[in-house]
Write an enzyme that holds these catalytic residues in place. Structure first.
Site, mmCIF file in Angstrom:
data_model
loop_
_atom_site.group_PDB
_atom_site.id
_atom_site.type_symbol
_atom_site.label_atom_id
_atom_site.label_comp_id
_atom_site.label_asym_id
_atom_site.label_seq_id
_atom_site.Cartn_x
_atom_site.Cartn_y
_atom_site.Cartn_z
ATOM 1 N N ASN A 98 -7.586 4.878 2.356
ATOM 2 C CA ASN A 98 -8.902 4.369 1.910
ATOM 3 C C ASN A 98 -8.286 2.256 2.494
ATOM 4 O O ASN A 98 -8.477 1.539 2.804
ATOM 5 C CB ASN A 98 -9.420 3.692 1.166
ATOM 6 C CG ASN A 98 -10.975 4.883 1.151
ATOM 7 O OD1 ASN A 98 -11.205 5.723 2.019
ATOM 8 N ND2 ASN A 98 -11.250 5.633 0.360
ATOM 9 N N GLU A 99 -7.121 1.931 1.962
ATOM 10 C CA GLU A 99 -6.478 1.378 2.323
ATOM 11 C C GLU A 99 -6.268 0.669 3.172
ATOM 12 O O GLU A 99 -6.152 -0.345 4.208
ATOM 13 C CB GLU A 99 -5.301 1.076 1.239
ATOM 14 C CG GLU A 99 -5.579 0.922 -0.159
ATOM 15 C CD GLU A 99 -4.556 1.017 -1.351
ATOM 16 O OE1 GLU A 99 -4.787 1.102 -2.458
ATOM 17 O OE2 GLU A 99 -3.307 1.088 -0.628
ATOM 18 N N MET A 100 -5.314 1.518 4.264
ATOM 19 C CA MET A 100 -5.524 1.549 5.640
ATOM 20 C C MET A 100 -6.436 0.587 6.821
ATOM 21 O O MET A 100 -6.283 0.179 7.159
ATOM 22 C CB MET A 100 -4.243 2.583 5.672
ATOM 23 C CG MET A 100 -4.348 2.489 7.754
ATOM 24 S SD MET A 100 -3.135 5.105 7.756
ATOM 25 C CE MET A 100 -2.155 4.702 7.287
ATOM 26 N N SER A 154 1.208 -1.022 -0.302
ATOM 27 C CA SER A 154 -0.319 -0.056 -0.079
ATOM 28 C C SER A 154 0.482 1.519 -0.020
ATOM 29 O O SER A 154 1.625 1.374 1.307
ATOM 30 C CB SER A 154 -0.814 -0.023 1.264
ATOM 31 O OG SER A 154 -1.636 1.078 1.577
ATOM 32 N N ALA A 206 -7.720 7.514 -1.125
ATOM 33 C CA ALA A 206 -6.792 5.728 -2.175
ATOM 34 C C ALA A 206 -6.256 4.947 -0.259
ATOM 35 O O ALA A 206 -6.131 4.050 -0.381
ATOM 36 C CB ALA A 206 -6.396 5.733 -2.981
#
Length: 167
Positions: free
Chosen positions: A101-103, A26, A98
């Site tokens: 959001n991944e975290m 990420s 983004a």
């Protein structure tokens, strides 16, 4: 009733096969060069991982999303199936919707997360999700060695080349 009492009614999943997903990297697209260097020099050369088979990284041609593929659906699939998420947390990462959001998704999915920081991001500025997590600095040889010691045999093979990793 089960027809054959010698066969289990429910077969538990094979834990060897359970989390054989890829390592999800990420990162902010603006940090692609840094992430490519980390992937190539630490994960591939140093630890013997294969970008195509072992790593999901949108900044690496063979390890990311192909032309015409639905971006959000692929990210979701890879996150859900990953055996770990390595977060490269930089100023660019913190500014990216983004990335955040991944975290959050990795946190909610309870995926193994290994956060690496790059200054000026620090232990004090990393944010809510990681404020109690052991954080590593991506530009610290000592922290790279800690990462290797903590995850050998789990995220990569024990037979990595220590000499290549040192370089």
């Amino acid at each position: 009733t089960h027809e054959n009492d010698n066969e289990p009614f429910f077969e538990a999943p094979d834990m060897e096969e359970f989390k054989k997903g890829k390592i999800f990297i990420s990162h902010a697209v603006a940090d692609s060069k840094l992430v490519q260097a980390f992937t190539e020099h630490i994960l591939e050369i140093g630890l013997g991982l294969n970008a195509k088979n072992d790593i999901f990284n949108i900044s690496i041609e063979d390890a990311g999303i192909i032309s015409g593929e639905k971006f959000k659906e692929r990210i979701e699939k890879e996150l859900k199936n990953s055996k770990a998420v390595i977060q490269i947390i930089t100023e660019n990462y913190k500014k990216s919707e983004a990335c955040l959001n991944e975290m959050g998704a990795a946190w909610i999915l309870d995926t193994k997360v290994v956060p690496f920081l790059l200054e000026p991001i620090s232990y004090n500025t990393v944010g809510f999700i990681h404020n109690t997590t052991q954080l590593l600095k991506i530009d610290s040889k000592i922290d790279i060695k800690k990462f290797v010691a903590n995850y050998k045999g789990e995220l990569f093979d024990l037979n990595y080349n220590d000499g290549k990793l040192d370089r």
